[in-house]
Motif scaffolding. Structure first.
Motif, PDB file in Angstrom:
ATOM      1  N   CYS A  18     -34.868  31.161 -29.182  1.00 30.68           N
ATOM      2  CA  CYS A  18     -36.112  30.405 -28.988  1.00 30.68           C
ATOM      3  C   CYS A  18     -36.859  30.228 -30.309  1.00 30.68           C
ATOM      4  O   CYS A  18     -37.387  29.140 -30.586  1.00 30.68           O
ATOM      5  N   THR A  42     -34.957  20.008 -22.731  1.00 32.37           N
ATOM      6  CA  THR A  42     -34.201  19.793 -21.504  1.00 32.37           C
ATOM      7  C   THR A  42     -34.298  18.310 -21.147  1.00 32.37           C
ATOM      8  O   THR A  42     -35.172  17.595 -21.659  1.00 32.37           O
ATOM      9  N   THR A  87     -39.004  35.873 -20.146  1.00 34.05           N
ATOM     10  CA  THR A  87     -39.525  36.092 -18.798  1.00 34.05           C
ATOM     11  C   THR A  87     -38.424  36.283 -17.760  1.00 34.05           C
ATOM     12  O   THR A  87     -38.697  36.759 -16.664  1.00 34.05           O
ATOM     13  N   SER A  88     -37.206  35.894 -18.080  1.00 30.66           N
ATOM     14  CA  SER A  88     -36.040  36.117 -17.225  1.00 30.66           C
ATOM     15  C   SER A  88     -34.799  35.869 -18.068  1.00 30.66           C
ATOM     16  O   SER A  88     -34.903  35.527 -19.251  1.00 30.66           O
ATOM     17  N   THR A  90     -33.041  33.373 -18.027  1.00 23.49           N
ATOM     18  CA  THR A  90     -32.919  31.947 -18.351  1.00 23.49           C
ATOM     19  C   THR A  90     -34.253  31.272 -18.682  1.00 23.49           C
ATOM     20  O   THR A  90     -34.292  30.054 -18.816  1.00 23.49           O
ATOM     21  N   THR A  91     -35.333  32.040 -18.835  1.00 16.68           N
ATOM     22  CA  THR A  91     -36.629  31.447 -19.167  1.00 16.68           C
ATOM     23  C   THR A  91     -37.364  32.308 -20.189  1.00 16.68           C
ATOM     24  O   THR A  91     -37.176  33.523 -20.253  1.00 16.68           O
ATOM     25  N   THR A  93     -41.215  32.070 -22.908  1.00 21.09           N
ATOM     26  CA  THR A  93     -42.395  31.354 -23.391  1.00 21.09           C
ATOM     27  C   THR A  93     -42.627  31.752 -24.843  1.00 21.09           C
ATOM     28  O   THR A  93     -42.090  32.763 -25.309  1.00 21.09           O
ATOM     29  N   THR A 125     -42.468  26.486 -23.381  1.00 17.25           N
ATOM     30  CA  THR A 125     -41.623  27.137 -22.387  1.00 17.25           C
ATOM     31  C   THR A 125     -40.192  26.749 -22.716  1.00 17.25           C
ATOM     32  O   THR A 125     -39.930  25.645 -23.212  1.00 17.25           O
ATOM     33  N   ARG A 127     -35.926  27.044 -21.434  1.00 21.28           N
ATOM     34  CA  ARG A 127     -35.011  27.257 -20.314  1.00 21.28           C
ATOM     35  C   ARG A 127     -33.591  27.253 -20.856  1.00 21.28           C
ATOM     36  O   ARG A 127     -33.229  26.405 -21.688  1.00 21.28           O
ATOM     37  N   TRP A 133     -30.218  27.584 -25.027  1.00 22.15           N
ATOM     38  CA  TRP A 133     -31.667  27.591 -24.895  1.00 22.15           C
ATOM     39  C   TRP A 133     -32.230  26.263 -25.367  1.00 22.15           C
ATOM     40  O   TRP A 133     -31.822  25.745 -26.410  1.00 22.15           O
ATOM     41  N   ASP A 136     -38.361  23.433 -22.715  1.00 19.51           N
ATOM     42  CA  ASP A 136     -38.651  22.802 -21.433  1.00 19.51           C
ATOM     43  C   ASP A 136     -39.990  22.067 -21.536  1.00 19.51           C
ATOM     44  O   ASP A 136     -40.154  20.995 -20.977  1.00 19.51           O
TER      45      ASP A 136
END
Length: 164
Positions: A18, A42, A87-88, A90-91, A93, A125, A127, A133, A136
């Motif tokens: 990221c 994305t 945050t997961s 696949t996500t 911030t 954000t 994704r 990566w 988004d």
């Protein structure tokens, strides 16, 4: 938040991916082909400015927007304080501070120093799509902003080579 299933190495890899997107974004705008910035988003990603209520959504619209910048624009963006939060799996911030130096009418050589055109921060954000990566969304918040200067012939006459 579904991060308890990520091991520390996976988290670091996601954070670095990221951070790399943040840096790649400004590199493409300043030194590459601005329209290529769209490839970092994305398919349905968007660029948002809450001030002025502007949003550009989708890769095609983003490509057209960024490719439409003036051909004689010289810009350099400085990004710092990149804080990525996974945050997961696949996500994620991030918040990134930035400063933009920019002039139009550039024909080459050195430009006398100026104040920044913009200072603010991005809220992004991310994704993970098909193992990659991507941005988004990117929301731009300006703390300081002004118009982009247009160089005149007199400015070009004042160009000089920096002393080492």
């Amino acid at each position: 938040m579904d991060t308890e299933h990520l091991d520390e190495t996976d988290r670091w890899i996601a954070e670095r991916a990221c951070e790399r997107l943040v840096v790649d974004f400004v590199h493409r705008l300043d030194l590459g082909e601005p329209g290529d910035v769209a490839e970092l988003f994305t398919e349905d990603g968007y660029w948002d400015w809450p001030e002025g209520d502007r949003r550009i959504q989708g890769r095609d619209a983003l490509r057209g927007y960024f490719a439409g910048r003036p051909a004689d624009r010289l810009s350099r963006r400085m990004c710092t304080n990149i804080l990525v939060t996974v945050t997961s799996a696949t996500t994620a911030t991030a918040t990134t501070y930035f400063t933009t130096y920019r002039v139009d009418g550039y024909t080459g050589g050195y430009v006398p120093p100026r104040a920044p055109t913009q200072v603010g921060h991005y809220e992004d954000t991310f994704r993970k799509v098909d193992g990659r990566w991507l941005l988004d969304s990117r929301t731009l918040f300006l703390a300081f902003a002004g118009p982009t200067d247009r160089l005149r012939a007199a400015d070009e006459d004042q160009e000089s080579t920096p002393v080492s």
